[in-house]
Design a protein around this motif. Structure first.
Motif, PDB file in Angstrom:
ATOM      1  N   MET A 129      50.568  57.044   9.186  1.00  0.00           N
ATOM      2  CA  MET A 129      50.547  58.679   9.252  1.00  0.00           C
ATOM      3  C   MET A 129      51.565  59.230   8.142  1.00  0.00           C
ATOM      4  O   MET A 129      52.882  58.714   7.981  1.00  0.00           O
ATOM      5  CB  MET A 129      50.526  59.475  10.254  1.00  0.00           C
ATOM      6  N   LYS A 130      51.667  59.505   7.034  1.00  0.00           N
ATOM      7  CA  LYS A 130      52.036  60.427   6.054  1.00  0.00           C
ATOM      8  C   LYS A 130      52.372  61.600   6.682  1.00  0.00           C
ATOM      9  O   LYS A 130      51.918  62.710   6.220  1.00  0.00           O
ATOM     10  CB  LYS A 130      51.475  60.138   4.561  1.00  0.00           C
ATOM     11  N   ILE A 131      54.177  62.030   6.907  1.00  0.00           N
ATOM     12  CA  ILE A 131      54.532  63.557   6.684  1.00  0.00           C
ATOM     13  C   ILE A 131      55.387  63.763   5.600  1.00  0.00           C
ATOM     14  O   ILE A 131      56.931  62.691   5.491  1.00  0.00           O
ATOM     15  CB  ILE A 131      55.385  63.171   8.186  1.00  0.00           C
ATOM     16  N   THR A 132      55.441  65.024   5.103  1.00  0.00           N
ATOM     17  CA  THR A 132      56.482  65.362   4.075  1.00  0.00           C
ATOM     18  C   THR A 132      56.779  66.105   5.038  1.00  0.00           C
ATOM     19  O   THR A 132      56.254  67.211   4.788  1.00  0.00           O
ATOM     20  CB  THR A 132      55.933  65.195   2.956  1.00  0.00           C
ATOM     21  N   ALA A 133      58.306  66.396   3.866  1.00  0.00           N
ATOM     22  CA  ALA A 133      58.997  67.718   4.699  1.00  0.00           C
ATOM     23  C   ALA A 133      60.072  68.353   3.264  1.00  0.00           C
ATOM     24  O   ALA A 133      60.941  67.246   3.139  1.00  0.00           O
ATOM     25  CB  ALA A 133      59.984  67.100   5.889  1.00  0.00           C
ATOM     26  N   THR A 157      55.108  52.620   8.750  1.00  0.00           N
ATOM     27  CA  THR A 157      56.195  51.212   8.507  1.00  0.00           C
ATOM     28  C   THR A 157      57.542  52.178   8.666  1.00  0.00           C
ATOM     29  O   THR A 157      58.701  50.817   8.901  1.00  0.00           O
ATOM     30  CB  THR A 157      55.715  51.276   6.734  1.00  0.00           C
ATOM     31  N   SER A 158      57.819  52.941   9.423  1.00  0.00           N
ATOM     32  CA  SER A 158      58.881  53.351   9.876  1.00  0.00           C
ATOM     33  C   SER A 158      59.642  53.072  10.895  1.00  0.00           C
ATOM     34  O   SER A 158      58.840  53.232  11.892  1.00  0.00           O
ATOM     35  CB  SER A 158      59.143  54.865   9.256  1.00  0.00           C
ATOM     36  N   PRO A 159      60.461  52.807  11.680  1.00  0.00           N
ATOM     37  CA  PRO A 159      61.227  52.610  12.881  1.00  0.00           C
ATOM     38  C   PRO A 159      60.975  53.100  13.971  1.00  0.00           C
ATOM     39  O   PRO A 159      61.253  53.361  14.753  1.00  0.00           O
ATOM     40  CB  PRO A 159      62.524  51.564  12.499  1.00  0.00           C
ATOM     41  N   ALA A 160      61.169  54.659  13.005  1.00  0.00           N
ATOM     42  CA  ALA A 160      61.164  56.098  13.673  1.00  0.00           C
ATOM     43  C   ALA A 160      59.746  56.786  14.144  1.00  0.00           C
ATOM     44  O   ALA A 160      59.107  57.783  14.430  1.00  0.00           O
ATOM     45  CB  ALA A 160      62.399  57.382  13.338  1.00  0.00           C
ATOM     46  N   GLY A 161      58.542  55.904  13.272  1.00  0.00           N
ATOM     47  CA  GLY A 161      57.558  56.207  13.257  1.00  0.00           C
ATOM     48  C   GLY A 161      56.922  56.887  14.547  1.00  0.00           C
ATOM     49  O   GLY A 161      56.923  58.010  14.775  1.00  0.00           O
ATOM     50  N   PRO A 162      57.019  56.028  16.088  1.00  0.00           N
ATOM     51  CA  PRO A 162      56.126  56.283  17.153  1.00  0.00           C
ATOM     52  C   PRO A 162      57.612  58.072  17.671  1.00  0.00           C
ATOM     53  O   PRO A 162      56.589  58.445  17.841  1.00  0.00           O
ATOM     54  CB  PRO A 162      56.750  55.161  18.246  1.00  0.00           C
ATOM     55  N   ALA A 163      58.691  57.780  17.264  1.00  0.00           N
ATOM     56  CA  ALA A 163      59.531  58.698  18.231  1.00  0.00           C
ATOM     57  C   ALA A 163      58.806  60.660  17.027  1.00  0.00           C
ATOM     58  O   ALA A 163      58.595  60.775  17.159  1.00  0.00           O
ATOM     59  CB  ALA A 163      60.718  58.888  18.042  1.00  0.00           C
ATOM     60  N   ILE A 164      58.821  59.696  15.391  1.00  0.00           N
ATOM     61  CA  ILE A 164      57.979  60.979  15.329  1.00  0.00           C
ATOM     62  C   ILE A 164      56.553  61.673  15.373  1.00  0.00           C
ATOM     63  O   ILE A 164      56.533  63.247  15.406  1.00  0.00           O
ATOM     64  CB  ILE A 164      58.006  61.034  13.371  1.00  0.00           C
ATOM     65  N   GLU A 165      55.677  60.674  15.863  1.00  0.00           N
ATOM     66  CA  GLU A 165      54.460  61.246  16.028  1.00  0.00           C
ATOM     67  C   GLU A 165      54.570  61.941  17.505  1.00  0.00           C
ATOM     68  O   GLU A 165      53.800  62.571  17.724  1.00  0.00           O
ATOM     69  CB  GLU A 165      53.539  59.210  16.113  1.00  0.00           C
ATOM     70  N   ALA A 166      55.440  61.573  17.995  1.00  0.00           N
ATOM     71  CA  ALA A 166      55.122  61.675  19.208  1.00  0.00           C
ATOM     72  C   ALA A 166      55.545  63.303  19.675  1.00  0.00           C
ATOM     73  O   ALA A 166      55.222  64.564  20.183  1.00  0.00           O
ATOM     74  CB  ALA A 166      55.836  61.390  20.288  1.00  0.00           C
ATOM     75  N   ALA A 167      57.523  63.337  18.943  1.00  0.00           N
ATOM     76  CA  ALA A 167      57.320  64.883  18.012  1.00  0.00           C
ATOM     77  C   ALA A 167      56.454  65.532  17.488  1.00  0.00           C
ATOM     78  O   ALA A 167      55.769  66.379  17.848  1.00  0.00           O
ATOM     79  CB  ALA A 167      58.353  64.683  17.252  1.00  0.00           C
ATOM     80  N   LEU A 168      55.520  65.351  17.067  1.00  0.00           N
ATOM     81  CA  LEU A 168      54.489  66.061  16.436  1.00  0.00           C
ATOM     82  C   LEU A 168      53.502  65.644  17.100  1.00  0.00           C
ATOM     83  O   LEU A 168      52.867  67.153  17.413  1.00  0.00           O
ATOM     84  CB  LEU A 168      53.904  64.897  15.183  1.00  0.00           C
TER      85      LEU A 168
END
Length: 95
Positions: free
Chosen positions: A1-5, A24-35
């Motif tokens: 998933m690609k996210i741009t802010a 590819t980001s280590p924060a990926g799972p946390a960002i996906e959960a927040a999303l």
């Protein structure tokens, strides 16, 4: 998933852009959960209109996931929309 802010506005009119690939980001799972907690793809975009203060930045978050793309925009003014999206934005900016 690609996210741009992307932000714009404020007194200086500076534009900032942050991109995250959650695969590819280590924060990926946390960002996906927040999303997922925001129900992003079902959320309406911010109502049209100009901010009351010229110093209020506007953020746009765009998500491209599994062939779906969506965007939301909000004023970073501590209002209800800002409070809804700020936790997700903070995770994106920290990645």
């Amino acid at each position: 998933m690609k996210i741009t802010a992307t932000s714009g506005g404020g007194f200086a009119g500076i534009t900032r852009e942050h991109q995250v690939d959650t695969e590819t980001s280590p924060a990926g799972p946390a960002i996906e959960a927040a999303l997922a907690a925001t129900d992003f793809f079902a959320a309406p975009d911010a109502p049209a209109g100009e901010p009351i203060g010229a110093d209020i930045p506007r953020w746009t978050i765009t998500v491209d996931a599994d062939g779906r793309q969506g965007s939301i925009s909000f004023l970073d003014d501590a209002g209800p929309a800002s409070q809804r999206w700020r936790p997700l934005l903070d995770r994106i900016l920290a990645a």
